[in-house]
Design a protein around this motif. Structure first.
Motif, PDB file in Angstrom:
ATOM      1  N   GLN A   1       0.840  -1.211   0.000  1.00 15.30           N
ATOM      2  CA  GLN A   1       0.000   0.000   0.000  1.00 15.30           C
ATOM      3  C   GLN A   1       0.869   1.252   0.000  1.00 15.30           C
ATOM      4  O   GLN A   1       0.610   2.205  -0.736  1.00 15.30           O
ATOM      5  CB  GLN A   1      -0.902  -0.022   1.230  1.00 15.30           C
ATOM      6  CG  GLN A   1      -1.818   1.154   1.361  1.00 15.30           C
ATOM      7  CD  GLN A   1      -2.643   1.076   2.641  1.00 15.30           C
ATOM      8  OE1 GLN A   1      -2.550   0.110   3.386  1.00 15.30           O
ATOM      9  NE2 GLN A   1      -3.433   2.081   2.892  1.00 15.30           N
ATOM     10  N   ARG A   2       1.925   1.258   0.796  1.00 17.27           N
ATOM     11  CA  ARG A   2       2.806   2.431   0.871  1.00 17.27           C
ATOM     12  C   ARG A   2       3.508   2.652  -0.465  1.00 17.27           C
ATOM     13  O   ARG A   2       3.581   3.778  -0.969  1.00 17.27           O
ATOM     14  CB  ARG A   2       3.836   2.246   1.992  1.00 17.27           C
ATOM     15  CG  ARG A   2       4.750   3.446   2.161  1.00 17.27           C
ATOM     16  CD  ARG A   2       5.690   3.283   3.324  1.00 17.27           C
ATOM     17  NE  ARG A   2       6.656   2.230   3.165  1.00 17.27           N
ATOM     18  CZ  ARG A   2       7.799   2.368   2.477  1.00 17.27           C
ATOM     19  NH1 ARG A   2       8.086   3.491   1.879  1.00 17.27           N
ATOM     20  NH2 ARG A   2       8.646   1.356   2.394  1.00 17.27           N
TER      21      ARG A   2
ATOM     22  N   LEU B   1      -6.589   4.722   4.345  1.00 13.80           N
ATOM     23  CA  LEU B   1      -5.639   5.012   3.262  1.00 13.80           C
ATOM     24  C   LEU B   1      -5.737   4.001   2.129  1.00 13.80           C
ATOM     25  O   LEU B   1      -5.201   4.243   1.043  1.00 13.80           O
ATOM     26  CB  LEU B   1      -4.210   5.059   3.800  1.00 13.80           C
ATOM     27  CG  LEU B   1      -3.866   6.253   4.685  1.00 13.80           C
ATOM     28  CD1 LEU B   1      -2.416   6.178   5.133  1.00 13.80           C
ATOM     29  CD2 LEU B   1      -4.126   7.556   3.965  1.00 13.80           C
TER      30      LEU B   1
ATOM     31  N   PHE C   1       4.208   8.265   5.114  1.00 14.03           N
ATOM     32  CA  PHE C   1       3.081   7.370   5.395  1.00 14.03           C
ATOM     33  C   PHE C   1       2.727   7.438   6.874  1.00 14.03           C
ATOM     34  O   PHE C   1       1.558   7.508   7.254  1.00 14.03           O
ATOM     35  CB  PHE C   1       3.444   5.937   4.989  1.00 14.03           C
ATOM     36  CG  PHE C   1       2.284   5.001   4.958  1.00 14.03           C
ATOM     37  CD1 PHE C   1       1.466   4.913   3.840  1.00 14.03           C
ATOM     38  CD2 PHE C   1       2.001   4.182   6.042  1.00 14.03           C
ATOM     39  CE1 PHE C   1       0.396   4.044   3.801  1.00 14.03           C
ATOM     40  CE2 PHE C   1       0.925   3.310   6.018  1.00 14.03           C
ATOM     41  CZ  PHE C   1       0.123   3.247   4.894  1.00 14.03           C
TER      42      PHE C   1
ATOM     43  N   GLY D   1      -5.828   7.533  -3.562  1.00 14.17           N
ATOM     44  CA  GLY D   1      -4.797   7.423  -4.589  1.00 14.17           C
ATOM     45  C   GLY D   1      -3.608   8.303  -4.264  1.00 14.17           C
ATOM     46  O   GLY D   1      -3.550   8.954  -3.216  1.00 14.17           O
ATOM     47  N   LYS D   2      -2.658   8.352  -5.223  1.00 19.26           N
ATOM     48  CA  LYS D   2      -1.427   9.117  -5.014  1.00 19.26           C
ATOM     49  C   LYS D   2      -1.718  10.608  -4.853  1.00 19.26           C
ATOM     50  O   LYS D   2      -1.137  11.272  -3.995  1.00 19.26           O
ATOM     51  CB  LYS D   2      -0.480   8.927  -6.205  1.00 19.26           C
ATOM     52  CG  LYS D   2       0.214   7.614  -6.237  1.00 19.26           C
ATOM     53  CD  LYS D   2       1.194   7.570  -7.402  1.00 19.26           C
ATOM     54  CE  LYS D   2       1.950   6.273  -7.438  1.00 19.26           C
ATOM     55  NZ  LYS D   2       2.933   6.251  -8.534  1.00 19.26           N
TER      56      LYS D   2
ATOM     57  N   ARG E   1       2.416   1.660  -3.388  1.00 15.97           N
ATOM     58  CA  ARG E   1       1.381   2.038  -4.361  1.00 15.97           C
ATOM     59  C   ARG E   1       1.129   3.540  -4.304  1.00 15.97           C
ATOM     60  O   ARG E   1       0.934   4.186  -5.319  1.00 15.97           O
ATOM     61  CB  ARG E   1       0.090   1.275  -4.066  1.00 15.97           C
ATOM     62  CG  ARG E   1      -1.066   1.627  -5.011  1.00 15.97           C
ATOM     63  CD  ARG E   1      -2.342   0.903  -4.632  1.00 15.97           C
ATOM     64  NE  ARG E   1      -2.846   1.214  -3.303  1.00 15.97           N
ATOM     65  CZ  ARG E   1      -3.583   2.290  -2.994  1.00 15.97           C
ATOM     66  NH1 ARG E   1      -3.879   3.175  -3.913  1.00 15.97           N
ATOM     67  NH2 ARG E   1      -4.009   2.477  -1.767  1.00 15.97           N
ATOM     68  N   LEU E   2       1.163   4.092  -3.092  1.00 17.63           N
ATOM     69  CA  LEU E   2       0.944   5.531  -2.924  1.00 17.63           C
ATOM     70  C   LEU E   2       2.205   6.339  -3.211  1.00 17.63           C
ATOM     71  O   LEU E   2       2.149   7.570  -3.275  1.00 17.63           O
ATOM     72  CB  LEU E   2       0.441   5.830  -1.507  1.00 17.63           C
ATOM     73  CG  LEU E   2      -0.938   5.284  -1.159  1.00 17.63           C
ATOM     74  CD1 LEU E   2      -1.256   5.533   0.306  1.00 17.63           C
ATOM     75  CD2 LEU E   2      -2.004   5.889  -2.049  1.00 17.63           C
TER      76      LEU E   2
ATOM     77  N   ALA F   1      -3.251  11.383  -1.483  1.00 13.17           N
ATOM     78  CA  ALA F   1      -2.246  11.219  -0.443  1.00 13.17           C
ATOM     79  C   ALA F   1      -1.323  12.434  -0.413  1.00 13.17           C
ATOM     80  O   ALA F   1      -0.989  12.959   0.656  1.00 13.17           O
ATOM     81  CB  ALA F   1      -1.446   9.940  -0.661  1.00 13.17           C
TER      82      ALA F   1
END
Length: 146
Positions: free
Chosen positions: A86-87, A129, A97, A133-134, A89-90, A137
């Motif tokens: 997940q981290r 989260l 994070f 999406g990016k 991906r973002l 974030a």
């Protein structure tokens, strides 16, 4: 006059019984403490099972009456591998994070390595989260000033 063969058989049987008795006496003496230990272990097991049953009832009541906790929060899952994915991906560093969820970067690293697990207060933030999406974030980080 008695038959010598019968006398010999009787004497051999008598001596054999005597020898068997002598051999089994030690075993019988050894068995007694084992039986007492087994009975004690059974008793302790029964008591511990009753304690588990009682504690299960109490924890079920406590979990059902948890104040201020939504039902979804109690069933949040955590996976160290999933957190790392997940981290990435973002596109965030562990420090960034951590800032989004209210923890340190070092904590995030330890969670990802599986050395520790996040506290219950961090799980809802981690779950939240998952759905962003990016860009969102990055906007949240900017709003935090990081």
């Amino acid at each position: 006059m008695p038959n010598i063969a019968n006398l010999l058989k009787e004497e051999i049987a008598r001596v054999a019984r005597k020898e068997v008795r002598a051999e089994t006496k030690g075993l019988k003496n050894a068995i007694a403490p084992y039986r007492a230990q087994i009975a004690d272990l059974k008793r302790r097991t029964r008591e511990l099972e009753l304690q588990i049953k009682r504690l299960g009832r109490v924890t079920a009541k406590v979990a059902a009456a948890a104040p201020g906790e939504e039902p979804d929060q109690r069933h949040l899952r955590f996976s160290a591998k999933g957190l790392a994915t997940q981290r990435r991906r973002l596109g965030l560093s562990a420090q960034a994070f951590g800032a989004l969820i209210g923890a340190s970067g070092q904590s995030v690293y330890k969670w990802e390595e599986g050395k520790t697990r996040p506290r219950a207060k961090h799980l809802p933030a981690i779950a939240a989260l998952r759905s962003i999406g990016k860009k969102e974030a990055a906007a949240r980080l900017a709003a935090l000033g990081k």
